[in-house]
Enzyme design. Structure first.
Site, PDB file in Angstrom:
ATOM      1  N   SER A   1       0.805  -1.225   0.000  1.00 33.57           N
ATOM      2  CA  SER A   1       0.000   0.000   0.000  1.00 33.57           C
ATOM      3  C   SER A   1       0.839   1.277   0.000  1.00 33.57           C
ATOM      4  O   SER A   1       0.485   2.239  -0.694  1.00 33.57           O
ATOM      5  CB  SER A   1      -0.965  -0.006   1.187  1.00 33.57           C
ATOM      6  OG  SER A   1      -1.944  -1.015   1.025  1.00 33.57           O
TER       7      SER A   1
ATOM      8  N   LYS B   1     -10.610  -5.799  10.162  1.00 35.06           N
ATOM      9  CA  LYS B   1     -11.661  -5.116   9.400  1.00 35.06           C
ATOM     10  C   LYS B   1     -12.993  -5.076  10.139  1.00 35.06           C
ATOM     11  O   LYS B   1     -13.761  -4.122   9.973  1.00 35.06           O
ATOM     12  CB  LYS B   1     -11.819  -5.758   8.021  1.00 35.06           C
ATOM     13  CG  LYS B   1     -10.610  -5.536   7.120  1.00 35.06           C
ATOM     14  CD  LYS B   1     -10.815  -6.111   5.737  1.00 35.06           C
ATOM     15  CE  LYS B   1      -9.584  -5.880   4.869  1.00 35.06           C
ATOM     16  NZ  LYS B   1      -9.785  -6.382   3.487  1.00 35.06           N
TER      17      LYS B   1
ATOM     18  N   ASP C   1     -13.192  -2.639  -0.736  1.00 32.58           N
ATOM     19  CA  ASP C   1     -12.751  -3.906  -1.326  1.00 32.58           C
ATOM     20  C   ASP C   1     -13.628  -4.336  -2.497  1.00 32.58           C
ATOM     21  O   ASP C   1     -13.132  -4.768  -3.541  1.00 32.58           O
ATOM     22  CB  ASP C   1     -12.743  -5.014  -0.265  1.00 32.58           C
ATOM     23  CG  ASP C   1     -11.555  -4.925   0.671  1.00 32.58           C
ATOM     24  OD1 ASP C   1     -10.527  -4.330   0.277  1.00 32.58           O
ATOM     25  OD2 ASP C   1     -11.641  -5.451   1.796  1.00 32.58           O
TER      26      ASP C   1
ATOM     27  N   ALA D   1     -16.462 -16.809   3.876  1.00 33.08           N
ATOM     28  CA  ALA D   1     -17.520 -15.987   4.464  1.00 33.08           C
ATOM     29  C   ALA D   1     -16.978 -15.106   5.577  1.00 33.08           C
ATOM     30  O   ALA D   1     -17.713 -14.714   6.481  1.00 33.08           O
ATOM     31  CB  ALA D   1     -18.650 -16.876   4.985  1.00 33.08           C
ATOM     32  N   GLY D   2     -15.693 -14.783   5.508  1.00 35.41           N
ATOM     33  CA  GLY D   2     -15.079 -13.905   6.489  1.00 35.41           C
ATOM     34  C   GLY D   2     -15.140 -12.452   6.058  1.00 35.41           C
ATOM     35  O   GLY D   2     -15.972 -12.060   5.231  1.00 35.41           O
ATOM     36  N   GLY D   3     -14.232 -11.641   6.601  1.00 37.82           N
ATOM     37  CA  GLY D   3     -14.241 -10.212   6.307  1.00 37.82           C
ATOM     38  C   GLY D   3     -14.019  -9.890   4.850  1.00 37.82           C
ATOM     39  O   GLY D   3     -14.617  -8.947   4.320  1.00 37.82           O
TER      40      GLY D   3
END
EC number: 1.1.1.25
Length: 294
Positions: free
Chosen positions: A25, A80, A116, A142-144
């Site tokens: 980043s 997150k 995202d 199925a997470g963040g």
């Protein structure tokens, strides 16, 4: 004296996570700043697993050494979900995801966003040149990461989207939260177990952390139709196993580097009100990473 004055005028941003030592980043946002002329400084903010809120709050309150005030940060794994709790106000997409990857330190209260999904959609449709509207799509996990992209994917109008997870109950919870949005856009939205998620999808997106751990792809090759797009949100060495799996089964493999650059551009716009150009930055970053791997 001019250099010191210029430095003092630069607003500060950072990527907060655990770990962040290898985050790309700072490179991306430095290039965005150079291309847009926006006066920013962007660094890394390592956070202990039990000290995310305290670390980010201290950064927001700090004045920096010879630089301007802290204005915001990106948030990466595993914070997150925690980031949402720090904000006074959420954008609609952060509220739906209940996860945020971008914080803006406004005087009237922190604002949280999740860029995202916008980054993934733009990478698929613009850089990969694949249409999402009318497509069949399998989202694994199925997470963040999955929570952040599900809403924007539904808004593109795929014909059918199946969310597959090791724990089907967790997938069902996420599906239920997005049911109204799916109905609004005429999308058939379903939850499934990894070993019973159907076959022959146009697009398969891996939103699990399996690649980071060097684990095998968590679904069988039957989920891929010939010529399907198979995208792993990871990039660099972590994505190579998934990309080899995709190629071996007749799919077009793609890593998450384009998504990374595009979500960063969306964050930059959220902070600065300026949308930076991305193709050249993506090409530069890919050359850097591929050069490092040789």
């Amino acid at each position: 004296m001019k250099d010191r004055a210029d430095a003092a005028a630069r607003d500060r941003y950072a990527v907060a996570g655990h770990p962040v030592e290898h985050s790309r980043s700072p490179f991306i946002h430095a290039r965005f700043a150079a291309l847009t002329g926006e006066p920013i400084d962007y660094g890394r903010l390592p956070c202990p697993l039990d000290g995310f809120a305290a670390t980010v709050s201290a950064f927001a309150a700090s004045t920096g050494t010879g630089l301007g005030p802290a204005r915001g940060c990106n948030v990466t794994v595993p914070f997150k979900f925690e980031a949402v709790a720090l904000a006074a106000q959420l954008t609609p997409r952060a509220a739906l995801a209940q996860a945020a990857n971008t914080l803006r330190f406004d005087a009237e209260g922190w604002q949280a966003d999740n860029t995202d999904g916008a980054g993934l959609v733009r990478d698929i449709t613009v850089h990969a040149g694949v249409a999402l509207q009318g497509a069949t799509l399998l989202l694994v996990g199925a997470g963040g990461a999955a929570a952040g992209v599900l809403g924007p994917l539904l808004e593109t109008g795929p014909q059918r989207l199946v969310l597959a997870n090791r724990s089907p109950d967790r997938a069902r919870t996420l599906v239920e939260r997005h049911a109204a949005l799916a109905a609004l856009h005429g999308v058939t939205l379903e939850a499934a177990a990894l070993d019973d998620c159907g076959d022959g999808y146009d697009i398969v997106v891996n939103a699990t952390a399996a690649s980071l751990a060097g684990a095998t792809v968590p679904v069988t090759a039957r989920v891929l139709r010939p010529g399907a797009l198979a995208l792993d949100m990871m990039y660099g060495p972590a994505a190579q196993g998934f990309l080899r799996w995709a190629a071996a089964h007749g799919a077009h493999g793609r890593d998450g580097l384009g998504m990374l650059v595009e979500q960063a551009a969306e964050s930059f716009w959220f902070w600065r009100g300026v949308r930076p150009p991305t193709p050249a930055v993506l090409a530069e970053l890919r050359a850097v990473i591929e050069g490092a791997d040789t």
